[in-house]
Structure formats: structure tokens, C-alpha cells
Design a protein around this motif. Structure first.
Motif, PDB file in Angstrom:
ATOM      1  N   ILE A 169       0.336  -1.017   0.140  1.00  0.00           N
ATOM      2  CA  ILE A 169      -0.145   0.082  -0.144  1.00  0.00           C
ATOM      3  C   ILE A 169       1.454   0.904  -0.091  1.00  0.00           C
ATOM      4  CG2 ILE A 169      -1.971   1.550   1.495  1.00  0.00           C
ATOM      5  CD1 ILE A 169      -2.674  -1.614   2.382  1.00  0.00           C
ATOM      6  N   HIS A 172       5.235   0.054  -2.426  1.00  0.00           N
ATOM      7  CA  HIS A 172       4.804  -0.121  -3.778  1.00  0.00           C
ATOM      8  C   HIS A 172       3.720   0.599  -4.199  1.00  0.00           C
ATOM      9  CE1 HIS A 172       7.156  -4.180  -2.394  1.00  0.00           C
ATOM     10  NE2 HIS A 172       7.319  -4.050  -4.075  1.00  0.00           N
ATOM     11  N   ALA A 173       3.670   1.849  -3.854  1.00  0.00           N
ATOM     12  CA  ALA A 173       2.612   2.862  -4.352  1.00  0.00           C
ATOM     13  C   ALA A 173       3.452   3.779  -4.956  1.00  0.00           C
ATOM     14  CB  ALA A 173       1.556   2.982  -3.416  1.00  0.00           C
ATOM     15  N   ILE A 174       3.860   4.993  -5.720  1.00  0.00           N
ATOM     16  CA  ILE A 174       4.277   5.880  -6.553  1.00  0.00           C
ATOM     17  C   ILE A 174       3.470   6.907  -5.529  1.00  0.00           C
ATOM     18  CG2 ILE A 174       5.026   7.517  -8.420  1.00  0.00           C
ATOM     19  CD1 ILE A 174       6.097   5.254  -9.450  1.00  0.00           C
ATOM     20  N   GLU A 175       3.938   7.805  -5.212  1.00  0.00           N
ATOM     21  CA  GLU A 175       2.850   8.812  -4.944  1.00  0.00           C
ATOM     22  C   GLU A 175       4.141  10.215  -4.711  1.00  0.00           C
ATOM     23  OE1 GLU A 175      -0.759   9.416  -1.912  1.00  0.00           O
ATOM     24  OE2 GLU A 175       0.803   7.090  -0.838  1.00  0.00           O
TER      25      GLU A 175
ATOM     26  N   VAL B  37      -0.310  11.990  -7.555  1.00  0.00           N
ATOM     27  CA  VAL B  37      -0.377  11.092  -8.697  1.00  0.00           C
ATOM     28  C   VAL B  37      -0.433   9.948  -7.346  1.00  0.00           C
ATOM     29  CG1 VAL B  37       0.680  11.650 -10.667  1.00  0.00           C
ATOM     30  CG2 VAL B  37       2.014  11.175  -8.492  1.00  0.00           C
ATOM     31  N   GLY B  39       0.285   5.550  -8.068  1.00  0.00           N
ATOM     32  CA  GLY B  39       0.480   4.472  -8.986  1.00  0.00           C
ATOM     33  C   GLY B  39       0.429   3.260  -8.391  1.00  0.00           C
ATOM     34  N   PHE B  40      -0.597   2.426  -8.261  1.00  0.00           N
ATOM     35  CA  PHE B  40      -0.233   1.305  -7.235  1.00  0.00           C
ATOM     36  C   PHE B  40      -0.689   0.090  -8.050  1.00  0.00           C
ATOM     37  CE2 PHE B  40      -4.137   1.351  -4.603  1.00  0.00           C
ATOM     38  CZ  PHE B  40      -4.828   2.264  -5.428  1.00  0.00           C
TER      39      PHE B  40
END
Lengths: 396, 194
Positions: A169, A172-175, B37, B39-40
Motif C-alpha cells: 500500500i 509499492h505505491a508511487i506518490e 498522483v 500509481g499502485f
């Protein structure tokens, strides 16, 4: 500096900026990317960290313990069964008062085998003597890692620090993320100069020898005192960090709690989802609020009791089971903290999100709806329940 | 679910087709353009060919929701065969659109979309990729198609920013950048909006 990074990229970048002396490196999903990305920095010569690849997490933590005892700054990253395999060493690190920094990317424990997020790994290690700081998102994962060393290495504390983020969560999530300049990070972290270490020639030291009953208890009390003192140190470091980042961190975050009658207590990325649900409920006039626990060890019991003193009904949301048959670990701490209040809110525990079961804004709204019912009727119903699991009929 | 100033995209693909990479690349480029943004991908036991899902949220304010996306504005289907096994239009917003990798026209797709009557877009990503890149990399055409159809980013700035991103990503093999850029441009021209 603005960028977009995953939680794992952000922590690997924080480690690069810190340039620690030693990393004990062993992969396990979902923390694998941290040593993987960091290996690139080692290979390209951007850091001069001694990167020690080992055959297990038992060994990666052993490497960190040996290095830190020798006076070197050491770091590692792990998840789930990897943390479980370190279990014995976690106690050694803490009791030897070695301020190692460990990124724990939270993943559930087997079995059944599952790679997704909950807190059963770090909650299982909650009594090992490590400071535990949890992140809601990639920004906090980065910031918490940078604050770990000034907290743990402080002479009055000398405890290892585990910075936790939600597996996948967050990891591995790009923010979006705001990164500090490396010079500012280095100044903030400072040098690590313990006054005693293994091979100091003026005063060579034995680390981790047998402790007879005549001394053991004194050492444990010192360790307990250090953990108590860590609360104030965490806040001092947060104040220093705010000066260089503009971002403020407390022991926990209070969201719309000023006049909240119904409140949640929870940890990690779920807090962001809860904030969105609370904003919506507030538009409908529901006095909803949230306390997001950031520091779980030391547990901010007195502070939490004050934050919840004026609420009417509170749901603790535990993202790990615990199998106490009496509620999850966050519930146990929260209920204990509230005991000393003269007038206590109603308190329930909801276990959710095990093994990556998703938490939606609608789920949070359902919890608040239950809290509103309790406030209205005074009927608390079952105190400890699970949420999000399918019924037998749904599965068939 | 989300507030209306958030654009939510759900990707359906099969392991190995690059859904995750396209999703992260879109987040990266939108981030470069000053958007907030997310992305996941949804993770499980990863294996070649298994259905996978990935998500994007793109907004003007930071979105704090960290759940999966159940009511997307756009659905991207990288593998047409998923239409038979996955409810790809599930929760798709009424005013939204589905973008499918197929040689068929949008009109031909409706019977396979479980009652979806909204907008359908199609693109022959496989053919475009094979013509320009010499191999089937369907994710690049699908990325171009979703940017074009959603308008979430301006076409011109998207192309300029993604080229920058490719320069970092493909620093070790710059020869692939030209083909990927040509694929993106061609895909933006070819996507059929039903």
C-alpha cells in the motif's frame, strides 16, 4: 525537492542520504526493494556503506548488532517472516542498547502464506525493546527514517528504532514526495560517536555477556527507563525536523478531534482513507475524528487519554489479530490508557485488513454509523469484532 | 468514493504485459506536471499470464485515500481475453469510458461488456507495437490511449515529459526511446472513440 517515489524508493533514498557505515542486506517481499535500490548506490559509489549480503535475516540483524557494537552506524530492512526470524536478535540489539535502524515493511505472517499487509509482524515484536514509529504514506516513511537515528542514538535513549510502513500500500505505491537536500540530512543526522564501543583501545568493551541475577534486573529497569524517556526525545527530534522540513510530527496525529464525539484510533495508511471518510461525514454534521498512532513504542498512553477524554464513543481499529481473545494489541493499549480517566468513552475494537483485505471509505463510514448507534442507545454490543471478512454463504 | 476533482483509472492486464509499468509511468509523468498522483498495482502471487490490476489517482490536491479503486472514471483493458473472465466494467462511472486493446471497433465490443452502455474506445495496440517496436509491448499504446481519451494530461506536455522520463528509464539503452515515442504518437492518432 519534489519527486514521485514509492515508499521503498523513498527509504532507500533516505539511507543513501544518510550513508550509514553498514547495511545487513537480505531480501524478503515487500521490503526487498530497499536493499535492492540501495545496492545500486553502493555499486555506483554514491555511498561507501559496507553492504553485507547474508544468508538469512537472523544474520542480517547479527551483522547490524556486531557493527553497531563496534561503533558503526548500521541499518537493515525486512518484513513478515524475516522480522520473525530476527526475533531473538531484536532483544539482543535493544538490551545491548545498540541504536540500529530497521525499516520494517509491514506484511502479515504465515500461515496461510500471504505477502500482503497487516501489522502482525511488527506487533509481534512490540515487546522487544525497540522504538516503533509507523508511517501513513511514503512521505512519512522517508521522514520517520531520517528521524530514527537522532532519536535512537541520543545518549539518554540508546535504543534501536523500527520505522514501519504498510507493505505494498505504501511500499509499492508511487506518490508525490518532498525530499530534503542531502547536506541538510547529513547535518540533521550528525556523526555517530558513541563514547564506548568494542575495540576502543582506551576502554575495550565486552558486549552481550552473561548477566547474573544480581545485575540483570537493574539492566532491564534502565532499558525500561530509556523507553520512557524516548517520548520526550521523539518530540525534540520532531521539533528539529520541522525546522528543516516544515513538516510537524507528534506522537500521534489528531484529525478533526477538536469537537469530535465519535473517534477512531488506528495506524498507518488506513488513516488517509479514514480522513477522506471523516471529511464527508463532517459535511453531514457528524462530529467524527481520528487519532492516528505514529509512535507505538513507547506508547503515548497519557497523551492519548487526554486526546480521547471528551469523546463519547471510540473504535480502535486493529490491523493485526493478536489472538488474545480479548481484542487486538492497539485496543489493549488504548483501553489501558483510558482506565485512569474519570469519565471514559465507550470503547470497541474492530480487527480489519488482515492479509491485505482492502479498507474502503465506505467501511469507515459503517464504523462511524455503529459508533453513532452506540452514542444514541448506550448499548455497546459486542466489544471485539472483525470487519471485512465474508460470511460462509458469500464464500459458497 | 473519491471527490470529483480526482481522476481514477483502473488497469486490467495479464502478468508480463506491462500494466504495472504503464501505471507507474503515468503517475510519474503526471507528477512531473505538478499533479498529485498515486500509481499502485494490486499484488498477489505474481505469475506470467495471470490477471492483474493496477490503479491511478490523479488530482489537483493530495488524495489521502489508500484503498483500491472501485468506481473508476476510466478502465484500460490491455488484454482482450480478460473480457470473458473479469468484470472489467464493474463500478465504472456512468460518464466514464473503457479503452480496450483489440482490432475490433468500439461498436463490436458492446455485446461483450456485460450491459455497459457508456463510452467504449478501442485501439489495436498489438499491431501498432509490432509495426513500430517489432514486438508486442501493448502497454505503451494503451498508456497513450488513456491519456488521449481522458484528457487528464495535455497531449503535448505529456509527450515532452514522458520523453524525459524515458531518458532516465532507458539510460542504458537509449535506442528504444525513439520507437516508444513513435508508438505513443501513432497510438494517440489511432485510438477509436466510440
Amino acid at each position: 525537492m519534489s519527486s514521485c517515489l514509492s515508499g521503498n524508493e523513498a527509504v532507500a533514498y533516505a539511507i543513501k542520504q544518510i550513508n550509514p557505515d553498514v547495511m545487513g542486506a537480505f531480501p524478503i517481499t515487500p521490503s526487498t526493494e530497499i536493499p535492492e535500490y540501495f545496492a545500486d548506490y553502493v555499486a555506483s559509489g554514491e555511498v561507501n556503506t559496507e553492504y553485507v549480503t547474508v544468508e538469512s535475516e537472523h544474520s542480517s540483524m547479527s551483522v547490524c548488532i556486531a557493527a553497531q557494537a563496534a561503533g558503526a552506524r548500521s541499518v537493515s530492512a525486512t518484513s513478515s517472516c524475516g522480522l520473525a526470524l530476527m526475533y531473538e536478535l531484536l532483544y539482543i540489539a535493544a538490551s545491548c542498547r545498540l541504536p540500529i535502524t530497521l525499516a520494517c515493511v509491514n506484511r502479515t505472517l504465515s500461515g496461510p502464506i500471504n505477502i500482503n499487509n497487516d501489522y502482525s509482524d511488527s506487533m509481534g515484536a512490540r515487546d522487544t525493546g525497540w522504538i516503533q514509529i509507523y508511517a501513513e504514506n511514503n512521505q512519512e516513511a522517508y521522514d520517520n527514517f531520517l528521524m530514527a537515528m537522532p532519536i535512537g542514538e541520543s545518549p539518554g535513549i540508546r535504543l534501536p528504532v523500527m520505522t514501519c510502513m504498510d507493505g505494498f500500500i505504501t511500499s509499492h505505491a508511487i506518490e508525490n514526495i518532498e525530499l530534503l537536500e542531502t547536506d541538510a540530512v547529513r547535518r540533521f543526522i550528525g556523526d555517530y560517536n558513541p563514547e564506548n564501543f568494542l575495540l576502543k583501545k582506551e576502554n575495550p568493551l565486552a558486549v552481550g555477556p552473561y548477566d547474573v541475577s544480581a545485575y540483570y534486573m537493574e539492566h532491564k529497569v534502565q532499558e525500561a527507563e530509556a523507553m520512557k524517556a524516548a517520548k520526550a526525545r521523539i518530540l525534540e527530534v520532531a521539533a528539529e525536523f520541522e525546522k528543516i522540513s516544515g513538516r510537524y510530527y507528534g506522537l500521534f496525529e489528531e484529525y478533526r478531534m477538536e469537537d469530535a464525539e465519535l473517534a477512531l484510533v488506528l495506524i498507518g495508511s488506513s488513516a488517509g482513507t479514514a480522513k477522506a471518510a471523516i471529511d464527508r461525514l463532517r459535511e453531514e454534521g457528524v462530529k467524527a475524528g481520528l487519532v492516528k498512532i505514529r509512535v507505538f513504542r513507547p506508547f503515548p498512553g497519557e497523551e492519548l487519554a487526554r486526546a480521547l477524554a471528551n469523546t463519547r464513543v471510540v473504535a480502535v481499529m486493529d490491523k493485526s489479530e493478536g489472538f488474545s481473545a480479548n481484542g487486538g494489541p492497539l485496543f489493549a493499549e488504548t483501553r489501558s490508557a483510558l482506565y485512569d480517566l474519570k469519565e471514559r468513552p465507550y470503547l470497541i475494537d474492530i480487527v480489519y485488513g488482515l492479509g491485505g483485505r482492502d479498507l474502503k471509505t465506505e467501511d469507515i463510514e459503517k464504523v462511524f454509523s455503529r459508533l453513532a448507534d452506540i452514542a444514541l442507545t448506550g448499548e455497546i454490543g459486542p466489544i471485539y469484532t472483525h470487519m471485512g471478512q465474508r460470511s460462509k454463504e458469500e464464500i459458497e | 468514493m473519491a471527490t470529483k476533482d480526482v481522476v481514477e483509472i483502473r488497469w486490467h492486464g495479464r502478468g508480463g504485459q506491462g500494466a504495472k509499468m504503464a501505471c507507474l509511468l503515468l503517475a510519474d509523468v503526471a507528477g512531473l506536471e505538478g499533479k498529485f498522483v498515486q500509481g499502485f498495482p494490486e499484488y498477489g502471487p505474481e505469475r506470467m499470464g495471470a490477471p492483474i490490476t493496477a490503479y491511478n489517482r490523479i488530482s489537483e490536491k493530495r488524495c489521502t485515500i489508500h484503498s483500491n479503486i472501485y468506481n473508476p472514471d476510466y478502465v484500460v483493458v490491455i488484454d482482450e481475453s480478460l473480457l470473458d473472465s473479469v468484470d472489467v466494467t464493474g463500478g465504472l462511472k456512468e460518464g466514464g469510458a473503457i479503452i480496450i486493446n483489440t482490432p475490433s471497433s468500439p461498436q463490436e465490443m458492446y455485446p461483450r461488456l456485460r450491459g455497459w452502455t457508456g463510452k467504449v474506445c478501442t485501439i489495436d495496440a498489438r499491431r501498432i507495437s509490432e509495426e513500430i517496436l517489432g514486438r508486442n509491448f501493448p502497454n505503451t499504446p494503451m498508456l497513450a490511449a488513456v491519456v488521449k481519451v481522458s484528457g487528464v494530461l495535455e497531449t503535448e506536455s505529456f509527450l515532452a515529459d514522458i520523453e524525459e522520463s524515458f531518458k532516465h528509464k532507458f539510460a542504458a539503452k537509449p535506442q528504444v526511446i525513439e520507437g516508444n515515442m513513435a508508438t505513443l504518437k501513432k497510438s494517440m492518432e489511432e485510438v477509436q472513440v466510440g
